[in-house]
Design an enzyme around this catalytic site. Structure first.
Site, PDB file in Angstrom:
ATOM      1  N   ASP A   2       7.802   0.016  81.517  1.00 32.69           N
ATOM      2  CA  ASP A   2       7.600  -0.727  80.145  1.00 32.69           C
ATOM      3  C   ASP A   2       7.640  -2.307  80.317  1.00 32.69           C
ATOM      4  OD1 ASP A   2       7.864  -0.887  77.562  1.00 32.69           O
ATOM      5  OD2 ASP A   2      10.223  -0.891  77.351  1.00 32.69           O
TER       6      ASP A   2
ATOM      7  N   ASN B  20       1.556   7.196  72.536  1.00 26.35           N
ATOM      8  CA  ASN B  20       0.524   5.999  72.831  1.00 26.35           C
ATOM      9  C   ASN B  20      -0.704   5.824  72.009  1.00 26.35           C
ATOM     10  OD1 ASN B  20       1.770   5.477  76.058  1.00 26.35           O
ATOM     11  ND2 ASN B  20       2.710   4.751  74.120  1.00 26.35           N
TER      12      ASN B  20
ATOM     13  N   ARG C 267      -1.258   3.144  69.122  1.00 26.28           N
ATOM     14  CA  ARG C 267      -1.470   1.769  69.504  1.00 26.28           C
ATOM     15  C   ARG C 267      -2.966   1.359  69.510  1.00 26.28           C
ATOM     16  NH1 ARG C 267       1.389   0.229  75.239  1.00 26.28           N
ATOM     17  NH2 ARG C 267       3.428   0.933  74.743  1.00 26.28           N
TER      18      ARG C 267
ATOM     19  N   ARG D 272      14.078   2.390  83.906  1.00 25.34           N
ATOM     20  CA  ARG D 272      13.317   1.869  82.697  1.00 25.34           C
ATOM     21  C   ARG D 272      13.193   0.414  82.909  1.00 25.34           C
ATOM     22  NH1 ARG D 272      11.632   3.686  76.964  1.00 25.34           N
ATOM     23  NH2 ARG D 272      10.609   1.931  76.306  1.00 25.34           N
TER      24      ARG D 272
END
Length: 259
Positions: free
Chosen positions: A33, A81, A84, A204
């Site tokens: 990320d 995703n 996007r 993460r």
């Protein structure tokens, strides 16, 4: 610049002193990320962050392999995703092509095998070809498995597993009373990873503290670490630091500390 190099050297030496090479997690999963935010901080387009992030994948892959990690799972593109902007999605679809075209020889050199989980049939044809070629080109490698999650979502994975089991029950191939955790695990996309299907450590980057629909079934007993670095700033030393933190924890799997 000189001070930064000294700091990096000191950090590396400190990590090497603390790291226990006998207790390296077998399976590390990473939610990569912060590419966009890394770029925005530098007044660059978001895709510049994704490009830099691809270089980080290369560095972290080699670092993990050298440490003896058995499986490195990377959340590369989720089922969400697609929401996007199309320009960003199109760029992301080109990244596997660029990545594998330059990195497969290094993967073979380090005996790293490529695996993929997710519905790659929805990816552009050239992206699918790049992924399949990388899997084929590294098929004889028997070192670390580099497992990419591409067009992957954990709820989608679990739903697909339940449909397969449900159909088998309908066809009389499975007695519903025999359904257990092991059977569900065998129907997950991670089943190809064998005994290392469940991550020991989930990392993460970028400071966000959520799972974002990633390996929900498999991380039931994983150690979770949320680190502040944006993914393009993450490197081999960052990985060692995360592993040292992991090694300082006591995994009880629901039991008692002294058992």
């Amino acid at each position: 610049m000189e001070e930064q190099l000294v700091f990096s050297k000191n950090k590396s030496e400190a990590n090497d002193q603390q790291l226990d090479l006998e207790r390296i997690p077998n399976h590390i999963a990473i939610i990569m990320d912060g590419n966009g935010r890394w770029a925005q901080k530098r007044h660059l387009p978001r895709v510049a962050g994704h490009k830099q992030g691809m270089q980080t994948v290369k560095k972290v892959t080699i670092a993990a392999s050298d440490l003896g990690v058995k499986v490195l799972s990377l959340y590369a593109f989720s089922t969400e995703n697609w929401k996007r902007p199309s320009s960003e999605v199109n760029y992301l679809m080109q990244l596997p092509i660029r990545f594998f075209s330059t990195f497969v020889p290094d993967l073979v050199k380090h005996n790293v095998k490529v695996a993929v989980m997710g519905d790659i049939t929805k990816l552009p044809e050239q992206t699918q070809k790049a992924v399949k070629d990388a899997i084929a080109d590294t098929a004889d490698c028997n070192g670390m498995i580099l497992n990419f999650a591409l067009n992957y979502g954990s709820r989608d994975e679990i739903t697909r597993a339940m449909k397969k089991i449900g159909q088998a029950v309908k066809d009389g191939q499975i007695d519903p009373m025999t359904i257990d955790e092991q059977m569900l695990s065998q129907h997950m996309m991670s089943a190809q990873l064998g005994e290392y299907a469940d991550p020991d450590l989930l990392i993460r980057t970028s400071g966000e503290e959520r799972i974002s629909n990633f390996m929900l079934w498999q991380i039931a007993y994983s150690e979770l670490e949320f680190v502040p670095e944006h993914w393009p700033d993450f490197d081999g030393e960052s990985l060692k630091t995360a592993i040292i933190e992991f090694q300082g924890r006591h995994r009880r799997f629901g039991g008692l500390k002294n058992q």
